[in-house]
Design a protein around this motif. Structure first.
Motif, PDB file in Angstrom:
ATOM      1  N   ARG A 129       0.871  -1.160   0.000  1.00 47.21           N
ATOM      2  CA  ARG A 129       0.000   0.000   0.000  1.00 47.21           C
ATOM      3  C   ARG A 129       0.905   1.206   0.000  1.00 47.21           C
ATOM      4  NH1 ARG A 129      -3.211   2.808   4.307  1.00 47.21           N
ATOM      5  NH2 ARG A 129      -1.698   3.325   5.902  1.00 47.21           N
ATOM      6  N   VAL A 130       0.441   2.296  -0.583  1.00 46.12           N
ATOM      7  CA  VAL A 130       1.226   3.521  -0.682  1.00 46.12           C
ATOM      8  C   VAL A 130       0.627   4.524   0.293  1.00 46.12           C
ATOM      9  CG1 VAL A 130       2.048   5.356  -2.201  1.00 46.12           C
ATOM     10  CG2 VAL A 130       1.811   3.010  -3.080  1.00 46.12           C
ATOM     11  N   VAL A 131       1.363   4.781   1.363  1.00 45.51           N
ATOM     12  CA  VAL A 131       0.905   5.709   2.399  1.00 45.51           C
ATOM     13  C   VAL A 131       0.793   7.106   1.804  1.00 45.51           C
ATOM     14  CG1 VAL A 131       1.472   6.760   4.635  1.00 45.51           C
ATOM     15  CG2 VAL A 131       1.960   4.332   4.225  1.00 45.51           C
ATOM     16  N   GLY A 132      -0.361   7.741   2.022  1.00 45.57           N
ATOM     17  CA  GLY A 132      -0.575   9.092   1.534  1.00 45.57           C
ATOM     18  C   GLY A 132      -1.097   9.181   0.114  1.00 45.57           C
ATOM     19  N   HIS A 133      -1.270   8.041  -0.545  1.00 46.02           N
ATOM     20  CA  HIS A 133      -1.772   8.056  -1.919  1.00 46.02           C
ATOM     21  C   HIS A 133      -3.177   8.646  -1.936  1.00 46.02           C
ATOM     22  CE1 HIS A 133      -3.094   6.612  -5.869  1.00 46.02           C
ATOM     23  NE2 HIS A 133      -1.806   6.446  -6.157  1.00 46.02           N
ATOM     24  N   GLU A 134      -3.470   9.409  -2.978  1.00 46.03           N
ATOM     25  CA  GLU A 134      -4.771  10.076  -3.085  1.00 46.03           C
ATOM     26  C   GLU A 134      -5.869   9.194  -3.672  1.00 46.03           C
ATOM     27  OE1 GLU A 134      -2.182  10.473  -6.504  1.00 46.03           O
ATOM     28  OE2 GLU A 134      -1.861  11.270  -4.494  1.00 46.03           O
ATOM     29  N   LYS A 155      -6.885   4.778  -4.978  1.00 41.65           N
ATOM     30  CA  LYS A 155      -7.078   3.407  -4.511  1.00 41.65           C
ATOM     31  C   LYS A 155      -5.831   2.779  -3.910  1.00 41.65           C
ATOM     32  CE  LYS A 155      -8.781   1.959  -8.480  1.00 41.65           C
ATOM     33  NZ  LYS A 155      -9.373   1.069  -9.493  1.00 41.65           N
ATOM     34  N   CYS A 156      -4.664   3.243  -4.300  1.00 39.51           N
ATOM     35  CA  CYS A 156      -3.423   2.609  -3.826  1.00 39.51           C
ATOM     36  C   CYS A 156      -3.136   2.874  -2.348  1.00 39.51           C
ATOM     37  CB  CYS A 156      -2.240   3.034  -4.686  1.00 39.51           C
ATOM     38  SG  CYS A 156      -2.340   2.364  -6.355  1.00 39.51           S
ATOM     39  N   LYS A 157      -3.965   3.690  -1.699  1.00 38.07           N
ATOM     40  CA  LYS A 157      -3.813   3.891  -0.257  1.00 38.07           C
ATOM     41  C   LYS A 157      -4.295   2.661   0.521  1.00 38.07           C
ATOM     42  CE  LYS A 157      -8.217   6.334   0.158  1.00 38.07           C
ATOM     43  NZ  LYS A 157      -8.808   7.665   0.315  1.00 38.07           N
ATOM     44  N   HIS A 158      -5.031   1.783  -0.147  1.00 40.08           N
ATOM     45  CA  HIS A 158      -5.554   0.570   0.489  1.00 40.08           C
ATOM     46  C   HIS A 158      -4.586  -0.599   0.290  1.00 40.08           C
ATOM     47  CE1 HIS A 158      -9.332   2.659   0.975  1.00 40.08           C
ATOM     48  NE2 HIS A 158      -9.365   2.914  -0.325  1.00 40.08           N
ATOM     49  N   LEU A 159      -4.676  -1.579   1.166  1.00 43.57           N
ATOM     50  CA  LEU A 159      -3.917  -2.808   0.970  1.00 43.57           C
ATOM     51  C   LEU A 159      -4.403  -3.463  -0.321  1.00 43.57           C
ATOM     52  CD1 LEU A 159      -4.072  -4.305   4.576  1.00 43.57           C
ATOM     53  CD2 LEU A 159      -2.080  -3.257   3.486  1.00 43.57           C
ATOM     54  N   HIS A 160      -3.472  -3.814  -1.191  1.00 44.15           N
ATOM     55  CA  HIS A 160      -3.816  -4.460  -2.459  1.00 44.15           C
ATOM     56  C   HIS A 160      -2.569  -5.159  -2.981  1.00 44.15           C
ATOM     57  CE1 HIS A 160      -1.998  -0.684  -3.769  1.00 44.15           C
ATOM     58  NE2 HIS A 160      -1.792  -1.247  -4.958  1.00 44.15           N
ATOM     59  N   GLY A 161      -2.688  -5.868  -4.070  1.00 42.49           N
ATOM     60  CA  GLY A 161      -1.540  -6.598  -4.592  1.00 42.49           C
ATOM     61  C   GLY A 161      -1.431  -6.519  -6.093  1.00 42.49           C
ATOM     62  N   PHE A 197      11.152   2.652   2.865  1.00 45.16           N
ATOM     63  CA  PHE A 197      10.625   3.574   1.864  1.00 45.16           C
ATOM     64  C   PHE A 197       9.150   3.263   1.639  1.00 45.16           C
ATOM     65  CE2 PHE A 197      12.584  -0.093  -0.216  1.00 45.16           C
ATOM     66  CZ  PHE A 197      11.537  -0.587  -0.985  1.00 45.16           C
ATOM     67  N   ASN A 198       8.416   4.258   1.160  1.00 45.04           N
ATOM     68  CA  ASN A 198       7.026   4.054   0.773  1.00 45.04           C
ATOM     69  C   ASN A 198       7.045   3.192  -0.491  1.00 45.04           C
ATOM     70  OD1 ASN A 198       4.287   4.438   1.149  1.00 45.04           O
ATOM     71  ND2 ASN A 198       4.269   6.565   0.489  1.00 45.04           N
ATOM     72  N   PRO A 199       6.414   2.019  -0.499  1.00 42.72           N
ATOM     73  CA  PRO A 199       6.637   1.041  -1.570  1.00 42.72           C
ATOM     74  C   PRO A 199       5.921   1.334  -2.897  1.00 42.72           C
ATOM     75  CG  PRO A 199       5.147   0.134   0.044  1.00 42.72           C
ATOM     76  CD  PRO A 199       5.596   1.460   0.586  1.00 42.72           C
ATOM     77  N   THR A 200       6.347   2.394  -3.548  1.00 39.54           N
ATOM     78  CA  THR A 200       5.921   2.665  -4.914  1.00 39.54           C
ATOM     79  C   THR A 200       6.793   1.838  -5.856  1.00 39.54           C
ATOM     80  OG1 THR A 200       7.494   4.485  -5.146  1.00 39.54           O
ATOM     81  CG2 THR A 200       5.281   5.048  -4.320  1.00 39.54           C
ATOM     82  N   ALA A 201       6.364   1.683  -7.088  1.00 36.36           N
ATOM     83  CA  ALA A 201       7.185   0.958  -8.071  1.00 36.36           C
ATOM     84  C   ALA A 201       8.540   1.640  -8.246  1.00 36.36           C
ATOM     85  CB  ALA A 201       6.445   0.868  -9.404  1.00 36.36           C
ATOM     86  N   GLU A 202       8.546   2.969  -8.224  1.00 33.45           N
ATOM     87  CA  GLU A 202       9.797   3.716  -8.385  1.00 33.45           C
ATOM     88  C   GLU A 202      10.781   3.413  -7.260  1.00 33.45           C
ATOM     89  OE1 GLU A 202       6.498   6.300 -10.200  1.00 33.45           O
ATOM     90  OE2 GLU A 202       6.701   4.934  -8.491  1.00 33.45           O
TER      91      GLU A 202
END
Length: 151
Positions: A26-31, A33-39, A106-111
């Motif tokens: 999940r991406v903390v602070g995302h505006e 759907k990615c703020k939720h737990l997902h895969g 780190f905040n787990p974004t793809a980048e």
């Protein structure tokens, strides 16, 4: 007759291998759907370079990339939930499912996942081989990816 290792002069030869895993985040602070737990069914593209070719004319054997990088992510990240060490839900989830979590700095974004592979995991796993992980592309979906490359 044994061939000498051939130097790569004014050029760079690279090899690429990809590996697929399934992982949540999940991406903390995302505006959105990615703020939720997902895969995702992630695809990692590894691009490796070396200063010279071996006696067979290779940068590195594709099987060695599998051994050093693909199997590492398989063992450490596949079918796990990646969370940032500063994620507010980390404490509660770690009480329930500690063996299912991968905690990262780190905040787990793809980048950030791609950067971490190139800057941390690649050098650790390829230490002593003469090979460098030059770039890593992380596909979250077939339409969306991020790439981190050394210059």
């Amino acid at each position: 007759m044994e061939e000498q290792k051939r130097s790569i002069v004014n050029a760079q030869v690279s090899v690429e291998r990809f590996h697929d895993i399934s992982m949540g985040h999940r991406v903390v602070g995302h505006e959105g759907k990615c703020k939720h737990l997902h895969g995702h069914n992630y695809r990692f593209h590894f691009v490796c370079v070396g200063e010279q070719l071996d006696k067979l004319g290779r940068v590195i054997d594709f099987g060695a990339i599998k051994e050093y990088l693909c199997l590492w992510i398989e063992e450490h990240w596949d079918h796990k939930m990646m969370l940032w060490e500063q994620d507010p839900i980390l404490h509660d989830l770690s009480q329930l499912l500690p063996e299912d979590l991968v905690v990262v700095p780190f905040n787990p974004t793809a980048e950030e996942i791609a950067r971490y592979m190139v800057e941390v995991i690649g050098p650790m796993q390829l230490r002593g081989t003469g090979i460098k992980l030059k770039s890593c592309q992380v596909e979250e979906t077939s339409k969306c990816s991020a790439t981190y490359s050394l210059l």
